[in-house]
Design a protein around this motif. Structure first.
Motif, PDB file in Angstrom:
ATOM      1  N   THR A   1       0.038 -19.191  -5.180  1.00 34.84           N
ATOM      2  CA  THR A   1       0.809 -18.298  -6.051  1.00 34.84           C
ATOM      3  C   THR A   1       0.439 -16.849  -5.724  1.00 34.84           C
ATOM      4  OG1 THR A   1       0.842 -19.914  -7.862  1.00 34.84           O
ATOM      5  CG2 THR A   1       1.267 -17.609  -8.432  1.00 34.84           C
ATOM      6  N   PHE A   2       1.458 -16.026  -5.476  1.00 43.06           N
ATOM      7  CA  PHE A   2       1.275 -14.594  -5.268  1.00 43.06           C
ATOM      8  C   PHE A   2       1.878 -13.840  -6.448  1.00 43.06           C
ATOM      9  CE2 PHE A   2      -0.398 -14.022  -1.040  1.00 43.06           C
ATOM     10  CZ  PHE A   2      -0.081 -15.191  -0.387  1.00 43.06           C
ATOM     11  N   LYS A   3       1.167 -12.805  -6.877  1.00 46.29           N
ATOM     12  CA  LYS A   3       1.684 -11.915  -7.918  1.00 46.29           C
ATOM     13  C   LYS A   3       1.723 -10.501  -7.353  1.00 46.29           C
ATOM     14  CE  LYS A   3       1.083 -10.156 -12.612  1.00 46.29           C
ATOM     15  NZ  LYS A   3       0.249 -10.170 -13.836  1.00 46.29           N
ATOM     16  N   VAL A   4       2.919  -9.895  -7.360  1.00 46.77           N
ATOM     17  CA  VAL A   4       3.102  -8.556  -6.807  1.00 46.77           C
ATOM     18  C   VAL A   4       3.582  -7.622  -7.906  1.00 46.77           C
ATOM     19  CG1 VAL A   4       4.397  -7.174  -5.156  1.00 46.77           C
ATOM     20  CG2 VAL A   4       3.660  -9.477  -4.524  1.00 46.77           C
ATOM     21  N   THR A   5       2.934  -6.483  -8.007  1.00 46.58           N
ATOM     22  CA  THR A   5       3.313  -5.459  -8.996  1.00 46.58           C
ATOM     23  C   THR A   5       3.613  -4.163  -8.265  1.00 46.58           C
ATOM     24  OG1 THR A   5       1.862  -6.495 -10.641  1.00 46.58           O
ATOM     25  CG2 THR A   5       2.594  -4.241 -11.077  1.00 46.58           C
ATOM     26  N   ILE A   6       4.856  -3.645  -8.445  1.00 44.29           N
ATOM     27  CA  ILE A   6       5.293  -2.440  -7.745  1.00 44.29           C
ATOM     28  C   ILE A   6       5.787  -1.417  -8.765  1.00 44.29           C
ATOM     29  CG2 ILE A   6       6.902  -1.494  -6.057  1.00 44.29           C
ATOM     30  CD1 ILE A   6       4.992  -3.435  -4.798  1.00 44.29           C
ATOM     31  N   PRO A   7       5.236  -0.210  -8.771  1.00 42.54           N
ATOM     32  CA  PRO A   7       5.761   0.832  -9.657  1.00 42.54           C
ATOM     33  C   PRO A   7       7.139   1.293  -9.173  1.00 42.54           C
ATOM     34  CG  PRO A   7       4.020   1.719  -8.243  1.00 42.54           C
ATOM     35  CD  PRO A   7       4.052   0.243  -8.018  1.00 42.54           C
ATOM     36  N   VAL A   8       8.107   1.349 -10.109  1.00 42.72           N
ATOM     37  CA  VAL A   8       9.476   1.764  -9.780  1.00 42.72           C
ATOM     38  C   VAL A   8       9.975   2.690 -10.886  1.00 42.72           C
ATOM     39  CG1 VAL A   8      10.041  -0.295  -8.432  1.00 42.72           C
ATOM     40  CG2 VAL A   8      10.437  -0.283 -10.895  1.00 42.72           C
TER      41      VAL A   8
ATOM     42  N   GLU B   1       0.836  -1.201   0.000  1.00 43.00           N
ATOM     43  CA  GLU B   1       0.000   0.000   0.000  1.00 43.00           C
ATOM     44  C   GLU B   1       0.876   1.259   0.000  1.00 43.00           C
ATOM     45  OE1 GLU B   1      -3.778  -1.875   2.517  1.00 43.00           O
ATOM     46  OE2 GLU B   1      -2.464  -0.379   3.425  1.00 43.00           O
ATOM     47  N   VAL B   2       1.943   1.269   0.813  1.00 42.43           N
ATOM     48  CA  VAL B   2       2.831   2.429   0.858  1.00 42.43           C
ATOM     49  C   VAL B   2       3.528   2.627  -0.487  1.00 42.43           C
ATOM     50  CG1 VAL B   2       4.890   3.411   1.963  1.00 42.43           C
ATOM     51  CG2 VAL B   2       3.188   2.219   3.346  1.00 42.43           C
ATOM     52  N   LEU B   3       3.884   1.520  -1.155  1.00 41.00           N
ATOM     53  CA  LEU B   3       4.553   1.587  -2.455  1.00 41.00           C
ATOM     54  C   LEU B   3       3.572   1.793  -3.612  1.00 41.00           C
ATOM     55  CD1 LEU B   3       7.125  -1.337  -1.999  1.00 41.00           C
ATOM     56  CD2 LEU B   3       7.620   1.110  -2.012  1.00 41.00           C
ATOM     57  N   LYS B   4       2.273   1.821  -3.286  1.00 41.46           N
ATOM     58  CA  LYS B   4       1.210   2.013  -4.290  1.00 41.46           C
ATOM     59  C   LYS B   4       1.217   0.892  -5.335  1.00 41.46           C
ATOM     60  CE  LYS B   4       1.138   7.035  -3.642  1.00 41.46           C
ATOM     61  NZ  LYS B   4       0.048   6.915  -2.657  1.00 41.46           N
ATOM     62  N   GLY B   5       1.464  -0.311  -4.867  1.00 42.19           N
ATOM     63  CA  GLY B   5       1.453  -1.481  -5.746  1.00 42.19           C
ATOM     64  C   GLY B   5       0.205  -2.311  -5.549  1.00 42.19           C
ATOM     65  N   THR B   6       0.210  -3.506  -6.127  1.00 40.38           N
ATOM     66  CA  THR B   6      -0.926  -4.422  -6.004  1.00 40.38           C
ATOM     67  C   THR B   6      -0.409  -5.826  -5.697  1.00 40.38           C
ATOM     68  OG1 THR B   6      -0.919  -4.960  -8.375  1.00 40.38           O
ATOM     69  CG2 THR B   6      -2.317  -3.115  -7.658  1.00 40.38           C
ATOM     70  N   ILE B   7      -1.271  -6.619  -5.078  1.00 44.00           N
ATOM     71  CA  ILE B   7      -0.955  -8.026  -4.812  1.00 44.00           C
ATOM     72  C   ILE B   7      -2.188  -8.863  -5.102  1.00 44.00           C
ATOM     73  CG2 ILE B   7      -1.495  -7.780  -2.336  1.00 44.00           C
ATOM     74  CD1 ILE B   7       0.672  -9.955  -1.846  1.00 44.00           C
ATOM     75  N   GLU B   8      -1.975  -9.977  -5.789  1.00 46.04           N
ATOM     76  CA  GLU B   8      -3.045 -10.925  -6.098  1.00 46.04           C
ATOM     77  C   GLU B   8      -2.555 -12.319  -5.716  1.00 46.04           C
ATOM     78  OE1 GLU B   8      -3.380  -8.479 -10.231  1.00 46.04           O
ATOM     79  OE2 GLU B   8      -4.097 -10.563 -10.257  1.00 46.04           O
ATOM     80  N   PHE B   9      -3.495 -13.205  -5.445  1.00 48.22           N
ATOM     81  CA  PHE B   9      -3.080 -14.567  -5.130  1.00 48.22           C
ATOM     82  C   PHE B   9      -4.122 -15.578  -5.567  1.00 48.22           C
ATOM     83  CE2 PHE B   9      -5.755 -15.990  -1.620  1.00 48.22           C
ATOM     84  CZ  PHE B   9      -6.326 -14.799  -1.176  1.00 48.22           C
ATOM     85  N   GLU B  10      -3.637 -16.787  -5.796  1.00 47.66           N
ATOM     86  CA  GLU B  10      -4.490 -17.950  -6.065  1.00 47.66           C
ATOM     87  C   GLU B  10      -3.975 -19.087  -5.203  1.00 47.66           C
ATOM     88  OE1 GLU B  10      -5.485 -17.078 -10.800  1.00 47.66           O
ATOM     89  OE2 GLU B  10      -4.433 -18.914 -10.177  1.00 47.66           O
ATOM     90  N   SER B  11      -4.895 -19.821  -4.601  1.00 45.93           N
ATOM     91  CA  SER B  11      -4.458 -20.903  -3.725  1.00 45.93           C
ATOM     92  C   SER B  11      -5.475 -22.039  -3.722  1.00 45.93           C
ATOM     93  CB  SER B  11      -4.256 -20.388  -2.293  1.00 45.93           C
ATOM     94  OG  SER B  11      -3.728 -21.403  -1.465  1.00 45.93           O
ATOM     95  N   ILE B  12      -4.950 -23.252  -3.706  1.00 45.96           N
ATOM     96  CA  ILE B  12      -5.779 -24.449  -3.585  1.00 45.96           C
ATOM     97  C   ILE B  12      -5.229 -25.258  -2.416  1.00 45.96           C
ATOM     98  CG2 ILE B  12      -6.588 -26.580  -4.690  1.00 45.96           C
ATOM     99  CD1 ILE B  12      -6.218 -25.210  -7.376  1.00 45.96           C
ATOM    100  N   GLU B  13      -6.069 -25.556  -1.466  1.00 47.18           N
ATOM    101  CA  GLU B  13      -5.615 -26.284  -0.277  1.00 47.18           C
ATOM    102  C   GLU B  13      -5.006 -27.626  -0.676  1.00 47.18           C
ATOM    103  OE1 GLU B  13      -8.610 -26.846   2.667  1.00 47.18           O
ATOM    104  OE2 GLU B  13      -7.196 -27.553   4.197  1.00 47.18           O
ATOM    105  N   GLY B  14      -3.806 -27.880  -0.175  1.00 53.69           N
ATOM    106  CA  GLY B  14      -3.115 -29.125  -0.453  1.00 53.69           C
ATOM    107  C   GLY B  14      -2.293 -29.115  -1.727  1.00 53.69           C
TER     108      GLY B  14
END
Length: 392
Positions: free
Chosen positions: A383-390, A366-379
């Motif tokens: 997967t996390f996807k992080v996007t950060i403006p630089v 949030e401080v970096l003004k980015g985004t985070i998404e995830f997909e998960s299946i138990e067992g």
């Protein structure tokens, strides 16, 4: 150290005698020594005890765990487990009985005194908290009956108060657990190191082993303290974006070195980098917190022989990374709580953690003004996807 009335439950006569002498040396009164769960319960019907020292592996129909369950139900006396084993299976068995403490044999007098003091302190504070909660609940019921029809806003305030109390309880539970386990390991390993250090080279392997345990436990404790301090800053609104030029090669090397040094399982981190510039400008400390927490979780919740894929690239002024593991995954019903402070999924079992890591990740993004998404299946994994403006 205050004097206590203590019941010893130990089926090994020599161990029981040594424990009795150690406790009496510190002015404690020994109510008796029971070599079985049945005898222990019989003694408790005749005498009041302040605390019970309980061997886990007792002969007879009632072992230490079953005896403790009965003591919890009938007498509500703090119990300190004694065991020569610290393996995961043993810990998993005892956790359901909510012991006040757990001491690994052999132990020294100083360690024993500290554990007893902590057990009594924990028991008293829990009872005080229960009493306060009971009083508060009674007051809430009375006020609700009197004012519910006239003022619905009061009901909302009481509900908010209940949520705050639940949060406080979760803080106490997670932080006390996070401190107790590393400190117990440090004390036990330090004791063994003192013994092995007096010998010659045949014990160097054991010394190295226990030194490693100390290092890992200290690292875990340090991480927990770092997390608590982080949120202290965040809550005080002191989290600022401080961009500076950073060398990506050195940054990633430091990150991987730290992760590999702290691994306690045989999980491979496979890193692939795309078209990343030699230098980028962003807040390196916040970026490090994001990757370190996500990758540490991926490793911790994976099994030996599995791998963690870490892909990072630079596209259109953004640093894009994906972290994919093959671990335990996150139950679908709990995924909406994933970034809540102190949240831990029900399927983590005895894997240690404070429930703060992903909250830190979310705050940094949030401080970096980015985004985070995830997909998960138990067992099957997460997967996390992080996007950060630089900027370059």
């Amino acid at each position: 150290m205050f004097s206590l009335k203590i019941l010893i439950v130990e089926d090994d006569a020599v161990s029981a005698l040594l424990l009795q002498k150690a406790l009496e040396k510190n002015k404690h009164e020994i109510l008796g020594i029971a070599d079985s769960g049945e005898k222990a319960l019989e003694l408790l019907t005749q005498n009041h005890a302040d605390i019970v020292m309980m061997d886990i592996n007792l002969a007879g129909e009632l072992d230490g765990i079953k005896t403790t369950e009965i003591i919890n139900e009938k007498y509500d006396i703090p119990v300190v487990y004694l065991s020569a084993s610290s393996d995961a299976e043993t810990l998993n068995k005892v956790v359901g009985t909510n012991p006040s403490a757990y001491v690994i044999k052999p132990f020294n007098i100083r360690e024993l005194n500290m554990v007893i003091e902590l057990a009594i302190f924990k028991d008293r504070k829990e009872k005080e908290l229960q009493k306060l909660n009971n009083e508060l609940e009674e007051k809430v019921k009375q006020r609700t009956v009197e004012l519910y029809d006239a003022n619905k806003e009061l009901t909302k305030a009481l509900e908010k108060e209940r949520e705050i109390n639940e949060l406080k309880s979760r803080i106490v539970l997670n932080v006390s657990h996070g401190f107790k386990t590393p400190l117990t390991s440090i004390l036990s390993s330090a004791q063994l190191l003192q013994i092995y250090g007096e010998k010659d080279h045949p014990f160097k392997i054991k010394i190295a082993k226990h030194a490693g345990k100390i290092e890992n436990s200290v690292r875990a404790l340090n991480n927990l303290l770092t997390s608590v301090l982080f949120f202290g800053k965040a809550d005080a609104d002191q989290m600022k974006f401080r961009p500076k030029k950073m060398f990506m090669g050195a940054f990633l090397k430091e990150l991987m070195d730290t992760l590999n040094a702290g691994k306690e399982n045989d999980v491979e981190i496979k890193m692939e980098t795309g078209n990343i510039p030699k230098t980028l400008t962003t807040d390196s400390e916040l970026l490090y917190q994001i990757f370190e927490n996500l990758l540490s979780n991926a490793i911790k919740y994976s099994s030996d022989g599995q791998k963690v894929d870490f892909n990072i690239s630079f596209e259109n002024g953004q640093l894009i990374s994906t972290i994919r593991d093959q671990g335990i995954g996150i139950p679908k019903s709990e995924q909406d709580q994933l970034f809540d402070r102190f949240f831990r999924a029900k399927n983590v079992g005895i894997i240690e953690g404070s429930g703060l890591g992903l909250s830190i990740v979310k705050k940094c993004i949030e401080v970096l003004k980015g985004t985070i998404e995830f997909e998960s299946i138990e067992g099957k994994g997460t997967t996390f996807k992080v996007t950060i403006p630089v900027s370059k």
